[in-house]
Design an enzyme around this catalytic site. Structure first.
Site, short mmCIF file in Angstrom:
data_model
loop_
_atom_site.label_atom_id
_atom_site.label_comp_id
_atom_site.label_asym_id
_atom_site.label_seq_id
_atom_site.Cartn_x
_atom_site.Cartn_y
_atom_site.Cartn_z
N ASN A 88 13.91 13.35 68.54
CA ASN A 88 12.95 14.44 68.71
C ASN A 88 12.54 15.10 67.40
OD1 ASN A 88 11.81 17.01 70.13
ND2 ASN A 88 13.50 17.78 68.87
N TYR A 153 0.00 12.45 61.13
CA TYR A 153 0.76 12.75 62.36
C TYR A 153 0.44 11.71 63.45
CZ TYR A 153 2.86 15.67 66.04
OH TYR A 153 3.64 16.14 67.08
N LYS A 157 3.09 9.17 65.23
CA LYS A 157 3.39 9.26 66.67
C LYS A 157 2.90 8.02 67.43
CE LYS A 157 5.52 13.21 66.65
NZ LYS A 157 6.97 13.26 66.96
N1 LIG Z 1 5.28 21.72 69.81
C1 LIG Z 1 4.31 20.90 70.18
O1 LIG Z 1 3.19 21.31 70.58
C2 LIG Z 1 4.54 19.41 70.16
C3 LIG Z 1 3.59 18.60 70.78
C4 LIG Z 1 3.78 17.21 70.77
C5 LIG Z 1 4.90 16.67 70.17
N2 LIG Z 1 5.80 17.50 69.56
C6 LIG Z 1 6.94 16.86 68.92
O2 LIG Z 1 8.12 17.40 69.47
C7 LIG Z 1 9.17 17.34 68.49
C8 LIG Z 1 9.83 18.70 68.38
O3 LIG Z 1 8.86 19.65 67.98
P1 LIG Z 1 9.04 21.22 68.15
O4 LIG Z 1 7.70 21.76 68.47
O5 LIG Z 1 10.19 21.51 69.02
O6 LIG Z 1 9.37 21.60 66.61
P2 LIG Z 1 10.38 22.65 65.93
O7 LIG Z 1 9.88 22.84 64.56
O8 LIG Z 1 10.56 23.84 66.81
O9 LIG Z 1 11.77 21.83 65.90
C9 LIG Z 1 11.92 20.69 65.12
C10 LIG Z 1 13.37 20.60 64.68
O10 LIG Z 1 13.53 19.39 63.93
C11 LIG Z 1 14.32 19.66 62.79
N3 LIG Z 1 14.01 18.71 61.73
C12 LIG Z 1 12.80 18.52 61.12
N4 LIG Z 1 12.91 17.61 60.15
C13 LIG Z 1 14.21 17.20 60.14
C14 LIG Z 1 14.94 16.28 59.35
N5 LIG Z 1 14.38 15.59 58.35
N6 LIG Z 1 16.26 16.09 59.63
C15 LIG Z 1 16.86 16.79 60.62
N7 LIG Z 1 16.22 17.69 61.38
C16 LIG Z 1 14.90 17.89 61.15
C17 LIG Z 1 13.93 21.09 62.39
O11 LIG Z 1 14.94 21.69 61.57
C18 LIG Z 1 13.79 21.76 63.76
O12 LIG Z 1 15.02 22.31 64.20
C19 LIG Z 1 8.50 16.85 67.19
O13 LIG Z 1 8.72 15.47 67.06
C20 LIG Z 1 7.04 17.13 67.43
O14 LIG Z 1 6.21 16.28 66.68
C21 LIG Z 1 5.66 18.85 69.56
#
Ligand SMILES: NC(=O)c1ccc[n+]([C@@H]2O[C@H](COP(=O)([O-])OP(=O)(O)OC[C@H]3O[C@@H](n4cnc5c(N)ncnc54)[C@H](O)[C@@H]3O)[C@@H](O)[C@H]2O)c1
Length: 250
Positions: A88, A153, A157
């Site tokens: 994730n 991005y 993805k």
């Molecule tokens: N929020 C959205 O609208 C959305 C939509 C589609 C997909 N996503 C995907 O969902 C996933 C989670 O997103 P989110 O919105 O919860 O983000 P977020 O920023 O709230 O959480 C992401 C977490 O990943 C950790 N992280 C990032 N890079 C890292 C690394 N190199 N090593 C270890 N940990 C790392 C961060 O510290 C953070 O705790 C991502 O892959 C994102 O692309 C999010």
């Protein structure tokens, strides 16, 4: 019966947003959760607030190969198997191609895509040892349809989407019992999207474009991840599950 009773589940990016909500729902459903993140403070808070006992926190950067090798050794020593892997951790930088540096491109591809390859490569033996392993890779609607200023991005993805299907095919051919599916969230309210939604005018415009007229919540994505992680989806592999309030239906 809880849906992940007695299961061992690893979740990357578990300190925030979708990963945190996933760790919480997994723990409530009886799993022992291995929480992976690079944010030490939020990781410790996430671990300490989970229901149940036995959960582990692993402070690591998901782009580091040696960290996955060490984690695989730890999982083998402590649990002898892994039942669920949720890849994730991820982020994006919303810039035009012209304004995206090569360094930024590589960083996004590394966190969002290299990490999925490394986790799969090194944890597959433990998932196979489970006999019924489930991999859930968090892609995005941007892994299915593109938009301007999202090139790196979208590339990352989209890569996650097809790497998941390739993993599913390979595991099915091997007959190792491991399933692999991707999940494609739309606009979800997490720290990742807080910046884009900070301006009320922009937030109103973004929400107006979503058929359900609101952002998703992290627990709404976590519930879908739980479905893919659990035996409820036992005949699903190589599938993509969209959870987006209708955004890709138009
Ligand atoms: N929020 C959205 O609208 C959305 C939509 C589609 C997909 N996503 C995907 O969902 C996933 C989670 O997103 P989110 O919105 O919860 O983000 P977020 O920023 O709230 O959480 C992401 C977490 O990943 C950790 N992280 C990032 N890079 C890292 C690394 N190199 N090593 C270890 N940990 C790392 C961060 O510290 C953070 O705790 C991502 O892959 C994102 O692309 C999010």
């Amino acid at each position: 019966m809880a849906r992940l009773e007695g299961k061992v589940a690893a979740v990357s990016g578990a300190a925030s947003g979708i990963g945190l909500a996933t760790a919480q729902v997994f723990a409530r459903e009886g799993a022992t959760v291995i929480l992976i993140d690079r944010d030490e403070t939020r990781l410790a808070a996430a671990r300490n607030n989970l229901d149940g006992s036995g959960h582990q926190q692993v402070l690591m950067d998901v782009t580091r190969e040696e960290a996955w090798i060490a984690l695989a050794e730890e999982v083998e020593r402590d649990h002898k198997r892994l039942d669920v892997l949720v890849n994730n951790a991820g982020f994006g930088a919303f810039k035009s191609i012209a304004d995206t540096s090569f360094e930024t491109w590589r960083s996004i591809l590394s966190v969002n895509l290299d990490s999925v390859f490394l986790a799969t490569k090194y944890l597959l033996p433990a998932l196979a040892a489970s006999g019924r392993g489930s991999i859930v890779n968090v892609s995005s609607i941007r892994g299915i349809m593109a938009a301007p200023n999202t090139g790196s991005y979208c590339a990352s993805k989209g890569g996650v989407r097809l790497f998941t299907k390739a993993t599913a095919m390979e595991c099915a051919e091997l007959g190792n019992g491991v399933r692999a599916n991707s999940i494609h969230p739309g606009h979800v309210e997490t720290p990742l999207t807080a910046g884009a939604y900070a301006d009320p005018a922009i937030a109103a415009r973004l929400k107006a474009d979503i058929p359900m007229k609101r952002q998703g919540q992290a627990d709404e994505i976590a519930d879908a991840i739980l479905f893919l992680a659990s035996e409820d989806s036992r005949y699903m592999t190589g599938a993509e599950l969209v959870v987006d309030g209708g955004s890709t239906a138009t």
